[in-house]
Design a protein around this motif. Sequence first.
Motif, PDB file in Angstrom:
ATOM      1  N   SER A 144       0.015  -0.897 -13.313  1.00  0.00           N
ATOM      2  CA  SER A 144      -0.753  -1.334 -12.216  1.00  0.00           C
ATOM      3  C   SER A 144      -0.756   0.191 -11.439  1.00  0.00           C
ATOM      4  O   SER A 144      -0.055   1.107 -11.563  1.00  0.00           O
ATOM      5  CB  SER A 144       0.021  -2.302 -11.373  1.00  0.00           C
ATOM      6  N   SER A 178       1.004  -1.246   0.604  1.00  0.00           N
ATOM      7  CA  SER A 178       1.267  -2.495  -0.212  1.00  0.00           C
ATOM      8  C   SER A 178       2.093  -3.210   0.748  1.00  0.00           C
ATOM      9  O   SER A 178       1.917  -4.587   0.818  1.00  0.00           O
ATOM     10  CB  SER A 178       2.036  -2.151  -1.657  1.00  0.00           C
ATOM     11  N   SER A 191      -5.060  -7.846  -3.892  1.00  0.00           N
ATOM     12  CA  SER A 191      -5.224  -6.911  -5.101  1.00  0.00           C
ATOM     13  C   SER A 191      -6.677  -6.976  -5.502  1.00  0.00           C
ATOM     14  O   SER A 191      -7.374  -7.944  -5.316  1.00  0.00           O
ATOM     15  CB  SER A 191      -4.079  -7.563  -6.077  1.00  0.00           C
ATOM     16  N   GLY A 244      -2.861  -2.834  -6.177  1.00  0.00           N
ATOM     17  CA  GLY A 244      -2.121  -3.582  -5.325  1.00  0.00           C
ATOM     18  C   GLY A 244      -1.104  -4.564  -5.955  1.00  0.00           C
ATOM     19  O   GLY A 244      -0.496  -4.289  -6.891  1.00  0.00           O
ATOM     20  N   ASP A 245      -1.118  -5.639  -5.221  1.00  0.00           N
ATOM     21  CA  ASP A 245       0.083  -6.795  -5.635  1.00  0.00           C
ATOM     22  C   ASP A 245      -0.022  -7.124  -7.139  1.00  0.00           C
ATOM     23  O   ASP A 245      -1.196  -7.508  -7.659  1.00  0.00           O
ATOM     24  CB  ASP A 245       0.130  -8.087  -4.617  1.00  0.00           C
ATOM     25  N   THR A 246       1.051  -7.316  -7.725  1.00  0.00           N
ATOM     26  CA  THR A 246       0.979  -7.461  -9.151  1.00  0.00           C
ATOM     27  C   THR A 246       1.663  -8.796  -9.397  1.00  0.00           C
ATOM     28  O   THR A 246       1.656  -9.498 -10.588  1.00  0.00           O
ATOM     29  CB  THR A 246       2.041  -6.406  -9.733  1.00  0.00           C
TER      30      THR A 246
END
Length: 883
Positions: free
Chosen positions: A643, A651, A788, A850-852
Amino acid sequence: MRGQSIIDSEPNFNETQADSQLTILVNDTLKLTKKTHFFSDFFLKKKKYKLAVKYLKKEINILKKLEKIDSYYHKSILRLGYFYFKIKDIKTAISIFYEASNLSIDMKRKGQALCFLGRCFYLKGDYSKSLNYYDKGINLLKIHGKPTSIIAHSLNASKNSNFTLDKKSISKSIEYLRLADSLIGKKPKTLDNKKLKIKINLLLANINSQKIINNFKKANYYYRIALLKASQINDIDISATILRNQGEYYLELKKDSTLYFLQKSLSFCDQLNFKDSRLTKANAYLDLSDYYYYKKKHDKALENSYLALDLFYTSNNHEFRKTYPDVLHEKNDRKYSSLLTYKFNLKSLIALIQTSDEKKKYINEAVLAIKNFDNLISVVLDNDTNSESLFRWRKDASEIYNYAAYIYFLKKDYQSAFKYIEKNKSFLLAQSIDNKNINKELPDSILQKDKNHKKQILDLEYKLIDNDQQSVKDSLFNFRFEYQKFKDSIRVVFPNYFKLKSKTDLISLDKVKQQLNKDQFIISYSIQNSEEENYVNTSIGLLISKNKTIPFAISNIDTLQKNLNLYRKLIAKPLNTKKEINKFNKVSHYLYQNLFPTKEIQKLIKGKQLTIIPDNQLQNIPFEAFITDTSSNSYLIEDNDISYAYSMSFSEINNNIERTQTKEFAGFAPINFENQKLTSLEYSEKEINTISDNLNGLSLTGNSVTKDSFFKNAADAKIIHLATHADVSKKPVVHFSKDSLNLHELYTYKNNADLVVLSACETNLGELKKGEGILNLARGFFYSGSKSVVSSLWKVNDVATTSLMTDFYTNLKDHQSKSEALNNAKRNYLKTHTLSEKSPYYWASFILIGDTAPTFKSDYTLYYVIGFFVLSLLFLFFFKKRG
């Protein structure tokens, strides 16, 4: 002038005597007004500006009490702004000039106030804003002002083109110079008029010497005429300036005669007093630093950079080489030149570190320079500037942040190296997101007004990209002016809001490591721009895990850049021949080896979850398609979940935003478009419907997909999915059936999405802003609230996209993390396709930023209930047995 005889008879008149006389007149308002005016004039003539301010403020307060808000009052406000300007309190001067420009009593004073605002913003380094105020002010002075005033402000306004570096501002500057030249002829021929002619020739020379024009013949002609006219009137001051400017131009052309012009300029400066020669001298030393660096005489380059810094930061003839306090940065009237000096200073220090035996000494000097530069940038960014100027400062600061990261890399201080890498990544975006959280300090009514102001300004800025109409410019100026007044009013009522607003914090390396598990790795890059002339190869990276930080250097940036260009070209099309495949495999493996440059790193990352924080040229490539093993032609994605992130600081801020959703999914697929240039997307309806069948929410297809329906239905969705066409240009846009969504509209739109999927072409492409990243649709959706974003790097294949997206959502619904879901979909595509259909073109375009974390978290409630029930039975069983 009133009171002139008193001034002549009382040359030692002081503040105590002035206050004493005013005390006597306290009950006689008329005499008190005249006397305070006299004292402000008296101390102005004595160049005691702080005392001039004191008595002028007293006079203005009396006029307010008497409610004498007339032309004289307007003039007094303007004078007060000028006094603050003279004592270099630019911040206060701006607020006073705003007040004077907001009055419409005396239109000449209004025009002058606008021009002084232009001058203040020029000194602050906000060049586009400066030009806007000059434009408005000079237009008023053409009607209401005197030739002298118009000439002076026109000449000052034309200097902005040296920094805005675009054709519009250059043509506007030439227009100002022509205006000034036409007015000079109407005045009696005096020595001053000759000086003005010299300045016009010098400014014309500077304009023609700019890279965007670079007319050597014209530039040389105007320099020669200016110097000839200056020698005719024996003006040493302006001769020194002309020679310094010509030397800088020759330096850009890499001509050896550069040295002659700069040394000649310094010899003229030596004939002047320090005050008159300070800035010319400083800039000459700055140019000499660049010249000696180009000649690889790095010790001389360093020496001249220090001489320049001493002069930029002091008004007295002494050295000031220790840490520059913030107050000096605030009062520094050549902030941009100072930034360039830090750049040359650090370039010289790095060159000496790499070639000298005194490595430690030069590293310590570099650390001090970095701290000084950091203070300067903090002062600049804390002030109100528009987005164009902020991006300009970020661009120029970006190279220095790269140098800073490299210096701390050499010191083995990886905490600080990480800090400066972070500073060079999307800081303005992180600050914008952070400020949205701070906005909760303000009432809803204020926030709505703020949003309306921004929307009007963004709409007009968007129009100006292709439309240079004066009416649009005037409207934009008026809206910006009103917005400034609005912000000033908020500052008075909510002072704490603005204190919080400039305090966006960067995440520390230690905190990042604490948040990782044993299978998570972060790789953050700091890549020097090889297109920069005489760039220093200072590119580095940091591999970060829970227990380790491994630094590494990246060499041969020129070769890396060539391979990146080739990689982008090959990956954006199917690989149909063996020759193309071999070529791709070779360049892809080269990138893998150079961006993961040691066996230790390659071994450590195998099988791990990788978060890539790219920089510069790396921001438009998928790491997933790197070939890790040429014998098996294995892709990096086959062993790793990958990612991307803008920065860890961004983040951290973005993930902490509270988001409220009422539906799982909002999908949009226009299929057909009224814009005849856009082809139908037949598979997008199947894509949306297949996804929608597995999720609770809304899917709109066909003609019902408009901008209004998007705004209405997307704001409260956990997932927003757009299966459509998109364009990247100066105006990134998402197309709907009848209309389009422009990038700038996302800046005043709010969503609450955990995930936005941009299933369209090139949604991750856009204009690269150094130090900030790419201004694209993905960034726009982050700005509007997304946690994300999945976006694309090239024109995607409709059929392959439908297959990938179907698998991706199936994986998401199966509680996989976003990263796992997308990477597993890609791996499944590779397993189920052969030959050219396995080309990265089909599967590697979409990347997760972004966020995973999983969008749909597993619900363990049932397991808890069963477990509790079993434990209860066991407890009862043992209890009865024991009884």
